[in-house]
Design a protein around this motif. Structure first.
Motif, PDB file in Angstrom:
ATOM      1  N   TRP A 137      19.016 -26.848  26.501  1.00 53.56           N
ATOM      2  CA  TRP A 137      18.493 -27.591  25.357  1.00 53.56           C
ATOM      3  C   TRP A 137      18.582 -26.761  24.078  1.00 53.56           C
ATOM      4  O   TRP A 137      18.881 -27.293  23.008  1.00 53.56           O
ATOM      5  N   SER A 186      19.454 -37.496  23.434  1.00 49.36           N
ATOM      6  CA  SER A 186      19.880 -37.585  24.837  1.00 49.36           C
ATOM      7  C   SER A 186      19.875 -36.217  25.502  1.00 49.36           C
ATOM      8  O   SER A 186      19.574 -36.094  26.695  1.00 49.36           O
ATOM      9  N   PHE A 190      17.627 -35.390  28.752  1.00 47.16           N
ATOM     10  CA  PHE A 190      18.336 -34.889  29.924  1.00 47.16           C
ATOM     11  C   PHE A 190      17.701 -33.599  30.433  1.00 47.16           C
ATOM     12  O   PHE A 190      17.482 -33.434  31.642  1.00 47.16           O
ATOM     13  N   CYS A 191      17.388 -32.681  29.532  1.00 47.63           N
ATOM     14  CA  CYS A 191      16.777 -31.408  29.937  1.00 47.63           C
ATOM     15  C   CYS A 191      15.354 -31.616  30.447  1.00 47.63           C
ATOM     16  O   CYS A 191      14.899 -30.884  31.335  1.00 47.63           O
TER      17      CYS A 191
END
Length: 394
Positions: A137, A186, A190-191
């Motif tokens: 991230w 996103s 996602f992380c």
């Protein structure tokens, strides 16, 4: 270096990360993964390798036919074992130690223990795993929040003129890049999902590593205190035995194979059992918090009404028209960037930013043109909207 020196190095690393003037680009649960959990695992790794706390990790006794240093080394690099059918028997009358007793070659009911060789490596590897989502991230984010909030994080600006000038440039940047932050968002989501998968995966990983004993380890330890004292077996001793058996074979003077039975004291398991009971509780708590954080993010993405509530209660922005303008005109990527900015700025300053943003959003939508000079010169790494393909609505 002493154990305290190594531990203070880990604590100093965590402390420095909190004190440095860096932008906050995640939430509290996210930070619990890469700051708290990684530090805990690295510290446990140091404790496991600190022989000064427990002495030698293994000491074996035999009939004297084999040198002590030879039998110690052999039993450490191979493996020791216990006898499950001897568990629960009275110590001192039926067995010498829990899980130890008479052993014959035909008896295949043995439980071999070789995990203690890999515990430090496993703990270090898990510490790295908990840091990986933050690393992903951080590289995905590329310092965007730090760049656009420079000079406005923390305390108020020195003068009203300077503060208002910075606010105006920040607001204009948000308008110039409207609807261009969905890819940015996103990466964050996602992380965040990767954090949840990582903690669940680590629980399963430890369970496999300990031979399927980790899933119920904590509950069995809790129920141990409520059992009859005369008929109970400490689950920590079953999973992490302190005394085990080891068999050493060598040739005698005439070439006959001789078998030597040894008892080995695994002092290292005194630390291992405490480490893993703590990790059991901590990883369960972290998994629950990570699941709730992921659910919270999903609700923010799906329900615009939740975004409105966040603006009103979390950031104390109560202008009805302003809240409506921000929620209706912004996509999820724009809102996430705004949310992260709110975590880095003073509440009063951020409320003024939101108020100015809501007014300019109304003007921008109605007039379809910017209301202030472009922010390209201020933030050259983020070009204006017309140079990017327009993303779909969140």
């Amino acid at each position: 270096m002493t154990v305290l020196g190594l531990a203070s190095a880990v604590a100093g690393f965590v402390k420095v990360r909190y004190l440095l003037d860096r932008a906050v680009i995640d939430n509290v649960v996210f930070r619990c993964h890469y700051r708290v959990t990684s530090a805990i695992l690295f510290l446990c790794c140091i404790l496991c390798t600190a022989n000064s706390l427990i002495g030698e990790p293994i000491n074996c006794i035999n009939d004297g036919a084999v040198a002590c240093h030879v039998i110690n080394t052999y039993c450490w690099i191979t493996s020791t074992f216990t006898l499950p059918h001897q568990q629960g028997k009275p110590v001192g009358t039926h067995v010498a130690h829990p899980g130890l007793g008479n052993y014959v070659d035909e008896d295949n009911e043995t439980h071999y223990h070789s995990y203690y060789q890999w515990v430090p490596f496993m703990l270090f590897f898990q510490g790295v795993l908990f840091y990986v989502p933050h690393w992903i991230w951080k590289n995905w984010e590329e310092g965007k929040v730090r760049l656009i909030s420079d000079g406005m994080r923390g305390a108020l600006a020195t003068t009203n003129e300077d503060r208002r000038a910075r606010q105006s440039r920040l607001v204009q940047y948000i308008i110039d890049t409207l609807h261009l932050h969905n890819f940015y968002a996103s990466g964050y989501f996602f992380c965040e999902a990767l954090n949840f998968v990582n903690v669940i995966g680590n629980i399963v990983f430890i369970d496999v590593f300990l031979g399927g004993a980790f899933m119920t380890y904590g509950t069995e330890v809790l129920s141990f205190s409520g059992r009859n004292q005369e008929n109970r077996t400490d689950p920590m001793v079953v999973v992490f035995p302190r005394v085990t058996k080891c068999t050493f074979h060598k040739y005698g003077a005439s070439g006959t194979i001789q078998k030597h039975d040894a008892l080995c004291v695994l002092a290292l398991n005194i630390i291992n059992e405490k480490i893993y009971i703590f990790l059991w509780f901590w990883l369960i708590i972290l998994a629950v918090l990570s699941g709730l954080a992921l659910l919270y993010s999903l609700v923010i993405v799906v329900l615009p009404s939740v975004r409105e509530t966040i603006l009103k209660r979390r950031f104390r922005f109560g202008s009805p028209n302003g809240v409506t303008a921000i929620v209706e005109k912004m996509q999820i990527g724009d809102f996430l960037l705004l949310y992260l900015l709110g975590q880095n700025m003073n509440t009063i300053v951020f409320a003024e930013v939101l108020d100015e943003l809501s007014q300019k959003l109304n003007d921008y939508i109605h007039n379809n043109m910017p209301t202030a000079p472009s922010t390209l010169e201020l933030y050259p790494m983020y070009p204006p909207k017309e140079k990017f393909p327009k993303e779909t609505e969140a």
